[in-house]
Design a protein around this motif. Structure first.
Motif, mmCIF file in Angstrom:
data_model
loop_
_atom_site.group_PDB
_atom_site.id
_atom_site.type_symbol
_atom_site.label_atom_id
_atom_site.label_comp_id
_atom_site.label_asym_id
_atom_site.label_seq_id
_atom_site.Cartn_x
_atom_site.Cartn_y
_atom_site.Cartn_z
ATOM 1 N N GLY A 30 -42.313 61.248 -58.447
ATOM 2 C CA GLY A 30 -42.004 62.409 -59.280
ATOM 3 C C GLY A 30 -40.576 62.884 -59.093
ATOM 4 N N ARG A 31 -40.143 62.975 -57.831
ATOM 5 C CA ARG A 31 -38.763 63.394 -57.545
ATOM 6 C C ARG A 31 -37.750 62.405 -58.117
ATOM 7 N N ALA A 32 -38.020 61.120 -57.915
ATOM 8 C CA ALA A 32 -37.098 60.089 -58.397
ATOM 9 C C ALA A 32 -36.973 60.118 -59.918
ATOM 10 N N LEU A 33 -38.097 60.302 -60.600
ATOM 11 C CA LEU A 33 -38.052 60.344 -62.066
ATOM 12 C C LEU A 33 -37.433 61.653 -62.567
ATOM 13 N N GLU A 34 -37.605 62.723 -61.805
ATOM 14 C CA GLU A 34 -36.964 63.990 -62.153
ATOM 15 C C GLU A 34 -35.441 63.871 -62.023
ATOM 16 N N GLN A 35 -34.982 63.189 -60.970
ATOM 17 C CA GLN A 35 -33.549 62.978 -60.782
ATOM 18 C C GLN A 35 -32.955 62.136 -61.922
ATOM 19 N N ARG A 36 -33.777 61.310 -62.533
ATOM 20 C CA ARG A 36 -33.304 60.485 -63.649
ATOM 21 C C ARG A 36 -33.336 61.243 -64.976
ATOM 22 N N GLY A 37 -33.960 62.436 -64.986
ATOM 23 C CA GLY A 37 -33.922 63.270 -66.182
ATOM 24 C C GLY A 37 -35.259 63.648 -66.784
ATOM 25 N N PHE A 38 -36.345 63.074 -66.292
ATOM 26 C CA PHE A 38 -37.664 63.431 -66.813
ATOM 27 C C PHE A 38 -38.085 64.797 -66.277
ATOM 28 N N GLU A 39 -39.087 65.391 -66.896
ATOM 29 C CA GLU A 39 -39.641 66.676 -66.462
ATOM 30 C C GLU A 39 -41.092 66.441 -66.055
ATOM 31 N N PRO A 40 -41.319 66.025 -64.798
ATOM 32 C CA PRO A 40 -42.662 65.608 -64.386
ATOM 33 C C PRO A 40 -43.610 66.742 -64.027
ATOM 34 N N THR A 41 -44.890 66.472 -64.317
ATOM 35 C CA THR A 41 -46.003 67.278 -63.835
ATOM 36 C C THR A 41 -46.790 66.343 -62.936
ATOM 37 N N LEU A 42 -46.993 66.731 -61.677
ATOM 38 C CA LEU A 42 -47.659 65.863 -60.710
ATOM 39 C C LEU A 42 -49.100 66.304 -60.505
#
Length: 185
Positions: A30-42
């Motif tokens: 989740g953190r890695a994908l957030e750093q790439r620009g996504f807005e994750p819900t875990l």
């Protein structure tokens, strides 16, 4: 490594659902994908995922195949019903052809083995509909895939060595030696 941040920044909707019962993996991904620009819900369970989909259908989803309270296929169907244009990726530590086919039939666009690299996941999410993403930079070795499969069957058999050996058509002592070793890279 290709920088996908600019491609992700251009997306109209960056909402992403990440479902995995392995909390450290879920958080890290989740953190890695957030750093790439996504807005994750875990979320950590099928029930939490279904509630999240109902509350806010995501544009993208990364779902674990097997969880304690059900299967990711149920969530794929819920995402597809709520948002037909969503792109769904299935993750599993126990990949086989039958589950890959089931995931694709349910509506997943790709199927990745754990541990999946965040860049591989992002590439799969961003792949065009008629093109498949490139192969992973560092796929699991054949020894690691075998070890993962043995661990999964061992877990499903309630850590019963004799039953696991029978199901794997393997001598019990051979299985014990494999289980005693560390996981291959």
């Amino acid at each position: 490594m290709v920088d996908l941040s600019s491609e992700i920044a251009d997306l109209p909707d960056k909402s992403l659902l990440v479902m995995d019962d392995d909390a450290p993996l879920r958080t890290r991904l989740g953190r890695a994908l957030e750093q790439r620009g996504f807005e994750p819900t875990l979320v950590g369970s099928v029930q939490e995922a279904l509630a999240a989909v109902k509350a806010h259908p995501p544009a993208y989803a990364v779902l674990d195949m097997r969880l304690e309270d059900g299967t990711g296929l149920k969530v794929v169907e819920a995402v597809r019903d709520a948002r037909p244009d969503a792109k769904v990726i299935m993750l599993t530590g126990y990949g086989n052809i039958a589950t890959a086919v089931a995931a694709v039939k349910a509506g997943a666009v790709d199927y990745l083995s754990k541990p999946a690299d965040a860049d591989d996941v992002a590439r799969a999410l961003l792949a065009r509909k008629d093109e498949s993403p490139p192969p992973p930079e560092n796929p699991m070795s054949a020894d690691r895939v075998r070890w993962e499969h043995i661990q999964r069957v061992y877990e499903l058999c309630g850590h019963n060595v004799s039953e696991t050996a029978r199901r794997l058509n393997m001598h019990r002592r051979t299985l014990q030696r494999i289980l005693a070793k560390r996981a291959p890279r």
